[in-house]
Design an enzyme around this catalytic site. Structure first.
Site, PDB file in Angstrom:
ATOM      1  CG  ASP A 258       4.473  -8.627   0.438  1.00  0.00           C
ATOM      2  OD1 ASP A 258       4.709  -9.820   0.672  1.00  0.00           O
ATOM      3  OD2 ASP A 258       5.233  -7.706   0.776  1.00  0.00           O
TER       4      ASP A 258
ATOM      5  CG  ASP B 227       6.911  -8.609   4.506  1.00  0.00           C
ATOM      6  OD1 ASP B 227       7.405  -9.741   4.466  1.00  0.00           O
ATOM      7  OD2 ASP B 227       7.378  -7.638   3.899  1.00  0.00           O
TER       8      ASP B 227
ATOM      9  CG  ASP C 131       7.707  -4.145   2.110  1.00  0.00           C
ATOM     10  OD1 ASP C 131       7.585  -5.323   1.722  1.00  0.00           O
ATOM     11  OD2 ASP C 131       8.706  -3.727   2.724  1.00  0.00           O
TER      12      ASP C 131
ATOM     13  CD  GLU D 107     -37.037   4.762   2.866  1.00  0.00           C
ATOM     14  OE1 GLU D 107     -38.098   4.403   2.377  1.00  0.00           O
ATOM     15  OE2 GLU D 107     -36.894   4.998   4.082  1.00  0.00           O
TER      16      GLU D 107
END
Length: 1051
Positions: free
Chosen positions: A732, A366, A728, A324
Site C-alpha cells: 500500500d 483497504d 497497512d 505576517e
C-alpha cells in the site's frame, strides 16, 4: 544493472536451472558469483540521494507571501540604514522591523525543513524488511549464514519455517509436503499462501497467481523448500515498490489550503503593487515639481528626501497589507487540531494533512485489517440433526481471537450430543495453532483458520460437567493473573489430553485435507480429518447424526450438504469440512515410527487411501469479519457526500460479500461494472476507466497490485478528487505516498506503510477516519474564520495608510507598530478562533470543492466596509487630536497641546514657510513634557500622542472584530462571546500586551508611543465599538441573501 524480464513462474524448474546455468545440488561457483555480481550488482535496495539541506532551506522561501515579506524586510533594512547614516545614529529601534520579519521567516523555514526530512523515512523502513542472511549452496557446499546482500540470480537457497525470504525466487523443490508463505504485506491476501513447484502458464499474471514464486520480505510460516534466486535488489517486487514510493514522493502536490494561500498571495501582491503606485501618484507633487514654459515642463525640481519618505509609506503599506502572523497562526491551529485528533486515535504525521482531511471527497480503503478485523473467526457451522434430510445451523458471535468475545447463539452446552462432541474433538485436536495476547490484541500463532477453530472449541465448552466447572474456576482465576500474554485454552487442552496425537498426515494440494491419528481414551486409534468440503465428501461413505448414529450418504443427502455449502460460500465464508474414521486397518494399533505401517506415512501419495471411507461430521464457515462500527461509518460518509472505494488484494467473491455486509452496496444490487479485479480495470480504455470511477455509490477493486492502487489514486486526483487512501501493507505504501492523505494502520500496519503515510490510526478503525474528517472540516471552518479576521484587519490598516497618504497628513502609524499589531496583537484572538465549536450538521454537508474561494465576493465586500471603518476610525482619531478641543463631551486638550486647522495638517510639509506659527509644549503620561526647538517638529516628534491614539483604536477595533468572526453569519445574540471562552482569554492577553508596550518606558520608546489617560481611553472605546454594530447589519443582510438564494433554488 536492469535484468531482462524473465517469466520464471511460467517455465519448468529444469528450464529455469538451464537458463541460469546452475545445478540444484551444486549451486554456483565463486567465479560465476563474482561475474554475476558485476552484471546484477548487490542484493540491496538503492539509497536514493536526498535533497541537500541548502536546497530544502531554499525551497521554504519559494512561497508568494514569504517572497513579499523578504522584499519588505530588505527595503526596510535599507531605509533603516539610510536613516541611521543621515542622522548619524545607529538606533536599534530602526532595525526592529526587518529583524522581526526575518525571525518569522527563519522559524517558518525550520518547521518546513523538519517536516520534509521526516517524509523520506518510508524508504528506510523498507530496508529493515530485508532479510539479513540465508542458507545458500555454493561450490557444492551449504553456506549456513551467507549475508543476503551477496546473493545473485541463479543462487540455490534453502528456506525453512520462520525464514524471511531474501530475494524473489522460483520454488525448485519442496522438502515437506506443503509450503505456506505469509505475503499479506506485499499482496494484501488475508491468509498465508500455499506454494508449489508447478509452472503457471501465463506470461502476464498478478502476484497472487504466481504460486511457484516467493518474494523478498515475505515469511515462510509452514514447510521448507529449495529455491532458485530470480531477481535481486531493485528488480525484486519490494524494490519496485521502493521505486514507486520514490516516484510518488516526487508527485506530491500542494494541499488545498496551500493552493488557496498562494492564490491569495498572488492577488495580494497585485493589490499591494497597485495601492503603492496610487499612493506615489497621489503624492507626486510633494517630491516632484516643475514650471511650464511654452507648454513644456522646465525647471524640474526633485526632492530625494520627500521621495524616500513616500517610499517609506509604500513599505508601511506592504507591511500593513501582509498578514505576517498568518503562517504562525495556521501552524498553531493545525497543531491544536492534531492534538484533538490524537485523542480520537488519529495520529497526524504531517500538519497540513489536518486541513486536507476536511475536503476529502473519496476514501480508498483497504479491506483486510481496516474494514475487517484481520482475525479469522467462525461465523456459523452446521451438522445433521435426527435425520439426513435436516441440518442444524449454529450461528457464532464474536470477531476476534479472544475466546470470551461472543458465544454460540442458543447453544445446548450442557447436553453436547455425540455429533457436536466429534466436531469439537476434530477442531481441537486436528490443529497446530495457538493464541497469545500482546497486551491490546489477541493474536494467532500458526494458521489463522486453525486458531479460529480453537476459539470455536472454547465457545462450545466440554461435555463433562465436572471438567466444565473446573475450567470455569480456572478461567476466573486467570483474570487476576499478572501475565496475560499466554492464553489458556482449557477446552482444547481437555480434548488433546483425551485424544493423544500419534501421527500427522500433512495437508497437500491434491487431497486438500489434513489428518491426524489419535489414541482415544479407550485405547483405540481414530483418524480425525479436516479440509475442503467437496474433497471430504468424495471420500466419505457415511454421515453422523445428532445421536451419534451413522447413516450411508445417499444422493439427496449429498445435494443437501452441497447446497448448504454453496449458501455459506456465497456469504463470503471459507468452508472447512470435518470427518473421522474409526476402522483404521493396519493403523488401528499404530503407536510410533517403529511400527511396520510407518513407511506409508512417509509417502504423501498414500494419504488419500488412508483418508477414505470417512464419516462426515459437519461444516464450519470462517471469515475475516467486518468491524462492528464500519457500516455506521459508511452511512456517515454517504451523508457527508464522500465516496468510498474498496481496493484489496483479496479475491473478488470475499471482497463483494464483505462490501454487501458493511452496506457499501445494497443487498441485491447488480455489481457488474462496479466490482472489478485490478487486471480487469487496467484492461479498460481510459474513457471507460473514468466512467467507472465517476459512477455514483461505492466500488470494489479486488486482486489489486501496488501499481493498480497507485493508478486508481492517480486517476482520481486527475479528476479533481481529494483522495484519502488507507492501507497497512508494504504493497500500500506507494499509493499512500501518492494520495492527498495517506492513512496507515497503527496496530497491524507495517513500518513502511506508517512512514509513507500522513496519518496513522492508533486503533486501525475505519470509523476513526470519518471522525477525523469531521474534525478536519471543523478546523477548516475555524481557519477560514481567523484568516478572514486577519485579512479584514489588514484591509483596515491598508485603508488607514491610504487615507493618510491621500489626505497628505503625517503618517498615523509607523511600520514597526503595524508589525506589532499583525504579529502579536492579532495573533492570540486569531489562534483562539481555532477553538470555535464545530457546527452540528458538519457531516451532513457535501465536501467543499478544493477550488472553492477562501474569500468570496460578498465576504470581500463585507471586509472592505469593515476595513473602511477601521481606516476612517484610526485616521479620524489622529485628525481629532490635532484639530478638535473635545469630542462627544470628552476633553481632548487637557494635556495642553496646540490645535491646528485641518488645512494646516494636510499641508504640514510646507510648515517652514508659515509665518507666526508657534506651538506650546504638552505633557504626556508619567509627567514627561514634549518640547520643540522647531515648531515644525510638532508634526513629526509631536505626533506621538496622536499616533498612540490611532494605534490603540486599531487594537481595540481588532478585539471587537474578533467577536464578529465567531460566526460567518450568526449574530452575537445567537452566538454570544462566551460560546468560545478561549477568545475572551485571548482578547485579554492581546489588550494586556498592548498596555505593556504603552506603560513600560523602554518598550514605549521602541514603538514610538506614550501612555494614555483614562479620558483618552474613553475616546478609544467610543470610536472602536461601532464596528460590532456595522458587522451585525452586514450579517443580517448576508442571512437574508442566503435565505432568498435557497428560496430561488427550491422555486
Amino acid at each position: 544493472m536492469e535484468e531482462k524480464p524473465f517469466p520464471a513462474w511460467s517455465w519448468s524448474v529444469e528450464q529455469c536451472l538451464k537458463e541460469y546455468n546452475v545445478k540444484e545440488d551444486k549451486g554456483l561457483s565463486s567465479y560465476e558469483v563474482e561475474r554475476r555480481r558485476e552484471r546484477y550488482g548487490w542484493n540491496e535496495l538503492a539509497k536514493e540521494k536526498g535533497k541537500p539541506l541548502w536546497q530544502l532551506v531554499l525551497e521554504q522561501f519559494d512561497d508568494t507571501l514569504v517572497k513579499i515579506l523578504l522584499v519588505a524586510a530588505f527595503i526596510s533594512f535599507i531605509l533603516a540604514y539610510l536613516h541611521g547614516s543621515e542622522s548619524g545614529e545607529s538606533g536599534f529601534e530602526s532595525y526592529v522591523e526587518p529583524l522581526v520579519i526575518m525571525l518569522i521567516l527563519v522559524l517558518n523555514a525550520i518547521v518546513g525543513v523538519w517536516q520534509e526530512t521526516n517524509a523520506e523515512k518510508a524508504l528506510e523502513a523498507l530496508k529493515e524488511m530485508q532479510c539479513e542472511s540465508g542458507k545458500v549452496l555454493r561450490d557444492g557446499y551449504l553456506v549456513p549464514d551467507l549475508p543476503a546482500r551477496e546473493l545473485v540470480p541463479g543462487d540455490i537457497v534453502e528456506l525453512r519455517v520462520g525464514d524471511k525470504v531474501p530475494a524473489d525466487m522460483r520454488v525448485a523443490a519442496l522438502k515437506t509436503s506443503t509450503l505456506r508463505v505469509e505475503q499479506s504485506s506485499l499482496t494484501g491476501e488475508a491468509m498465508p499462501v500455499l506454494k508449489g513447484t508447478s509452472p503457471v502458464f501465463m506470461d502476464d499474471c498478478e502476484l497472487q497467481a504466481k504460486e511457484n514464486m516467493v518474494f523478498a520480505g515475505t515469511t515462510v510460516v509452514n514447510g521448507s523448500c529449495i529455491c532458485i534466486v530470480i531477481s535481486t535488489g531493485m528488480n525484486t517486487e519490494i524494490g519496485k515498490i521502493q521505486k514507486q514510493i520514490h516516484e510518488a514522493s516526487l508527485e506530491e502536490s500542494d494541499t488545498p489550503l496551500k493552493k488557496k494561500l498562494d492564490e491569495f498571495g498572488n492577488r495580494l501582491t497585485t493589490a499591494i503593487g497597485l495601492v503603492c503606485l496610487v499612493v506615489w501618484i497621489i503624492n507626486y507633487k510633494n517630491f516632484l515639481s516643475w514650471d511650464v514654459v511654452d507648454g513644456w515642463p522646465a525647471n524640474i525640481r526633485f526632492s530625494f528626501e520627500k521621495c524616500t519618505y513616500y517610499f517609506k509609506i509604500a513599505v508601511a503599506l506592504a507591511v500593513a497589507a501582509i498578514p505576517e502572523g498568518l503562517p504562525a497562526v495556521i501552524t498553531t491551529c493545525l497543531a491544536l487540531g492534531t492534538r484533538k485528533m490524537a485523542q480520537k486515535n488519529a495520529i497526524v504525521r504531517k500538519l497540513p494533512s489536518v486541513e486536507t482531511l476536511g475536503c476529502t471527497t473519496v476514501i480508498c480503503s483497504d479491506k483486510t485489517g481496516t474494514l475487517t478485523t484481520n482475525q479469522m473467526s467462525v461465523a456459523e457451522f452446521f451438522t445433521f440433526g435426527g435425520k439426513t434430510t435436516s441440518c442444524r445451523i449454529f450461528h457464532v458471535e464474536g470477531t476476534t481471537y479472544d475466546p470470551k468475545d461472543g458465544g454460540i447463539v442458543n447453544w445446548p452446552c450442557y447436553n453436547m450430543d455425540a455429533n457436536l462432541q466429534a466436531m469439537a474433538e476434530i477442531c481441537a485436536v486436528c490443529n497446530d495453532a495457538g493464541i497469545y495476547c500482546d497486551g491490546r490484541l489477541f493474536r494467532a500463532t500458526g494458521l489463522p483458520t486453525e486458531a479460529a477453530l480453537k476459539v470455536l472449541v472454547e465457545k462450545m465448552g466440554v461435555p463433562d460437567v465436572k471438567a466444565r466447572n473446573k475450567l470455569r474456576n480456572t478461567q476466573l482465576a486467570a483474570n487476576y493473573l499478572i501475565d496475560r500474554s499466554t492464553v489458556k485454552l482449557g477446552c482444547c487442552e481437555w480434548w488433546t489430553k483425551g485424544s493423544k496425537k500419534v501421527a500427522t498426515l500433512e495437508f497437500d494440494r491434491i487431497r486438500k485435507s489434513m489428518g491426524v491419528i489419535v489414541r482415544e481414551p479407550t485405547g483405540d486409534n481414530r483418524l480425525l480429518v479436516k479440509g475442503a468440503v467437496e474433497s471430504l465428501l468424495e471420500r466419505s461413505s457415511h454421515v453422523q447424526l445428532a445421536d451419534g448414529s451413522l447413516v450411508p450418504i445417499d444422493e439427496p443427502c449429498r445435494q443437501l450438504l452441497l447446497s448448504r455449502h454453496l449458501e455459506m460460500s456465497s456469504k463470503g465464508l471459507r468452508c472447512l469440512g470435518s470427518a473421522y474414521k474409526d476402522d483404521l486397518g493396519e493403523f488401528s494399533d499404530y503407536y510410533s515410527e517403529s511400527h511396520p505401517a510407518h513407511k506409508k506415512l512417509l509417502d504423501p501419495t498414500c494419504y488419500s487411501s488412508i483418508e477414505s471411507d470417512l464419516v462426515f461430521v459437519g461444516v464450519v464457515g470462517l471469515r475475516d469479519p467486518p468491524r462492528d462500527e464500519v457500516d455506521k461509518a459508511i452511512e456517515d460518509c454517504r451523508g457527508a457526500g464522500i465516496k468510498v472505494m474498496v481496493i484489496t488484494g483479496d479475491n473478488k467473491s470475499t471482497a463483494e460479500a464483505i462490501c454487501r455486509e458493511i452496506k457499501l452496496f445494497p443487498k441485491d444490487e447488480d455489481l457488474n461494472g462496479i466490482s472489478l479485479t485490478g487486471k480487469e480495470f487496467m484492461a479498460l480504455s481510459p474513457k471507460q476507466q473514468i466512467e467507472t470511477l465517476l459512477k455514483p455509490g461505492g466500488k470494489v477493486f479486488s486482486r489489486a497490485e501496488p501499481r493498480h492502487k497507485q493508478e486508481i489514486v492517480r486517476m482520481l486526483k486527475e479528476m479533481g478528487e481529494v483522495v484519502a487512501m488507507t492501507g497497512d501493507g508494504v504493497n500500500d505504501a506507494p499509493a499512500l505516498k501518492l494520495a492527498d492523505i495517506g492513512i496507515a494502520m497503527g496496530i497491524t500496519g507495517s513500518e513502511v506503510a506508517k512512514e509513507a503515510s500522513d496519518m496513522v490510526l492508533a486503533d486501525d478503525n475505519f470509523s476513526t477516519i470519518v471522525s477525523a474528517i469531521a474534525e478536519g472540516r471543523s478546523i477548516y471552518d475555524n481557519m477560514k474564520a481567523f484568516i478572514r479576521y486577519m485579512i479584514s484587519s489588514n484591509v483596515g490598516e491598508v485603508i488607514s495608510i491610504f487615507l493618510t497618504a491621500a489626505l497628505g497628513i503625517p503618517e498615523c502609524m509607523i511600520p514597526v507598530q503595524l508589525l506589532w499589531v499583525n504579529l502579536v496583537t492579532d495573533g492570540p484572538p486569531a489562534t483562539a478562533l481555532g477553538f470555535n465549536p464545530a457546527d452540528v450538521d458538519i457531516m451532513h454537508k457535501p465536501p467543499r470543492k478544493s477550488d472553492d474561494p477562501l474569500i468570496n465576493s460578498w465576504v470581500m465586500l463585507r471586509y472592505l466596509v469593515i476595513g473602511s471603518y477601521v481606516g476612517i476610525a484610526t485616521v479620524g482619531v489622529f485628525i481629532l487630536w490635532y484639530t478638535q478641543a473635545s469630542f462627544m463631551g470628552i476633553n481632548l486638550v487637557s494635556d495642553g497641546h496646540t490645535l491646528v486647522e485641518l488645512s494646516q495638517l494636510r499641508n504640514w510639509g510646507e510648515c517652514s514657510a508659515w509665518s507666526n506659527f508657534t506651538v506650546t509644549p504638552f505633557t504626556v503620561g508619567g509627567g514627561r513634557v514634549i518640547t520643540f526647538s522647531n515648531p515644525c517638529d510638532y508634526f513629526t516628534i509631536g505626533k506621538v500622542k496622536a499616533m498612540t491614539l490611532s494605534l490603540s483604536v486599531l487594537v481595540a477595533i481588532e478585539m471587537f472584530n474578533s467577536l464578529n468572526a465567531l460566526s460567518e453569519d450568526s449574530s452575537l445574540v445567537t452566538m454570544p462571546p462566551w460560546s468560545n471562552p478561549w477568545l475572551l482569554v485571548a482578547m485579554s492577553v492581546s489588550f494586556g500586551l498592548h498596555c505593556l508596550i504603552l506603560y513600560v518606558p523602554i518598550l514605549a520608546d521602541v514603538f514610538g508611543i506614550v501612555p494614555l489617560s483614562l479620558n483618552e481611553w474613553f475616546l478609544v472605546i467610543l470610536v472602536s465599538a461601532p464596528v460590532i454594530l456595522i458587522d451585525e447589519v452586514l450579517k443580517y443582510v448576508g442571512r437574508n441573501r442566503r435565505i432568498s438564494g435557497k428560496k430561488e433554488k427550491t422555486a
